[in-house]
Motif scaffolding. Structure first.
Motif, PDB file in Angstrom:
ATOM      1  N   ILE A  92       0.843  -1.207   0.000  1.00 29.42           N
ATOM      2  CA  ILE A  92       0.000   0.000   0.000  1.00 29.42           C
ATOM      3  C   ILE A  92       0.876   1.255   0.000  1.00 29.42           C
ATOM      4  CG2 ILE A  92      -1.621   1.347   1.407  1.00 29.42           C
ATOM      5  CD1 ILE A  92      -2.787  -1.370   2.347  1.00 29.42           C
ATOM      6  N   LYS A  93       1.914   1.230   0.771  1.00 28.40           N
ATOM      7  CA  LYS A  93       2.789   2.390   0.906  1.00 28.40           C
ATOM      8  C   LYS A  93       3.587   2.673  -0.373  1.00 28.40           C
ATOM      9  CE  LYS A  93       6.763   3.393   3.751  1.00 28.40           C
ATOM     10  NZ  LYS A  93       7.493   2.983   4.938  1.00 28.40           N
ATOM     11  N   ASN A  94       4.009   1.616  -1.062  1.00 27.41           N
ATOM     12  CA  ASN A  94       4.912   1.789  -2.195  1.00 27.41           C
ATOM     13  C   ASN A  94       4.275   1.592  -3.566  1.00 27.41           C
ATOM     14  OD1 ASN A  94       7.068   2.266  -0.423  1.00 27.41           O
ATOM     15  ND2 ASN A  94       7.434   0.075  -0.193  1.00 27.41           N
ATOM     16  N   ALA A  95       3.025   1.157  -3.604  1.00 27.69           N
ATOM     17  CA  ALA A  95       2.398   0.875  -4.897  1.00 27.69           C
ATOM     18  C   ALA A  95       2.103   2.165  -5.652  1.00 27.69           C
ATOM     19  CB  ALA A  95       1.114   0.082  -4.700  1.00 27.69           C
ATOM     20  N   ALA A  96       2.367   2.107  -6.958  1.00 35.89           N
ATOM     21  CA  ALA A  96       2.099   3.269  -7.809  1.00 35.89           C
ATOM     22  C   ALA A  96       0.648   3.258  -8.290  1.00 35.89           C
ATOM     23  CB  ALA A  96       3.056   3.273  -8.998  1.00 35.89           C
ATOM     24  N   ALA A  97       0.125   2.070  -8.571  1.00 34.92           N
ATOM     25  CA  ALA A  97      -1.232   1.948  -9.100  1.00 34.92           C
ATOM     26  C   ALA A  97      -2.257   1.952  -7.966  1.00 34.92           C
ATOM     27  CB  ALA A  97      -1.355   0.668  -9.913  1.00 34.92           C
ATOM     28  N   GLU A  98      -3.296   2.711  -8.149  1.00 36.58           N
ATOM     29  CA  GLU A  98      -4.377   2.786  -7.159  1.00 36.58           C
ATOM     30  C   GLU A  98      -5.090   1.446  -7.022  1.00 36.58           C
ATOM     31  OE1 GLU A  98      -5.399   5.142  -4.930  1.00 36.58           O
ATOM     32  OE2 GLU A  98      -3.524   6.102  -5.511  1.00 36.58           O
ATOM     33  N   ASP A  99      -5.197   0.705  -8.108  1.00 37.02           N
ATOM     34  CA  ASP A  99      -5.859  -0.599  -8.087  1.00 37.02           C
ATOM     35  C   ASP A  99      -5.109  -1.568  -7.161  1.00 37.02           C
ATOM     36  OD1 ASP A  99      -7.843  -2.454  -8.911  1.00 37.02           O
ATOM     37  OD2 ASP A  99      -6.359  -3.395 -10.237  1.00 37.02           O
ATOM     38  N   THR A 100      -3.792  -1.551  -7.212  1.00 38.54           N
ATOM     39  CA  THR A 100      -2.971  -2.418  -6.356  1.00 38.54           C
ATOM     40  C   THR A 100      -3.150  -2.041  -4.889  1.00 38.54           C
ATOM     41  OG1 THR A 100      -1.352  -2.578  -8.147  1.00 38.54           O
ATOM     42  CG2 THR A 100      -0.626  -3.254  -5.967  1.00 38.54           C
TER      43      THR A 100
END
Length: 180
Positions: A92-100
């Protein structure tokens, strides 16, 4: 400046050794005296006569409990959930995509709800008179292990009803087993 002769240093050395030996001897004598005092007790009976008796030394034996399956499993389950939760928080902290991020958040929420429902089911099963219980929620089924040597058909039905009601799973998708 006064020079101390070899004879006086020798005499001082002998005196120091003597004092140290007397000190050690005193410590040993004191320790022995305390041991003797602790070993014997003095008791007064009704006639005020004194009697010296040896105390009954009772060592308190604390039984070493073998690790309980239920406790061990709960600890292991919590450890795995904690590791999984930490991993999802990193995503959650490092994901670029909102879906992820959204999927990771949903997974954390699902894990939290599962944990809560498992604990609730375990407590309700214990309320039915069992010593302990573990509940495992899978996607389409639920398994329960009850701490007992054997289960009757009626007990299996009781456990299954609790699980079915709380988990919303059909009775045929519930497995109940016994573990002493």
């Amino acid at each position: 400046m006064k020079i101390i002769s070899v004879f006086s240093v020798n005499r001082l050395g002998k005196m120091a050794i003597f004092v140290v030996v007397i000190g050690i001897f005193s410590l040993l004598l004191s320790g022995a005296w305390n041991y003797i005092q602790d070993t014997y007790q003095v008791r007064a009976d009704r006639s005020n006569a004194m009697q010296v008796t040896r105390p009954i030394l009772s060592e308190q034996v604390v039984p070493v409990m073998a690790p309980d399956f239920f406790t061990e499993y709960r600890l292991e389950r919590d450890k795995i959930r904690s590791e999984r939760s930490d991993l999802l928080r990193e995503i959650i902290k490092n994901a670029a995509a909102e879906d992820t991020k959204h999927q990771a958040q949903e997974t954390i929420l699902k894990m939290t709800l599962e944990k809560q429902r498992e604990a609730e089911m375990e407590n309700l099963i214990k309320a039915k008179g069992f010593t302990d219980a573990l509940v495992f929620i899978s996607d389409n089924s639920v398994s329960a292990v009850v701490k007992t040597t054997a289960l009757t058909q009626e007990e299996v039905v009781q456990v299954a009803e609790v699980i079915s009601r709380l988990a919303g799973v059909k009775p045929e998708d519930i497995t109940v087993s016994a573990k002493p």
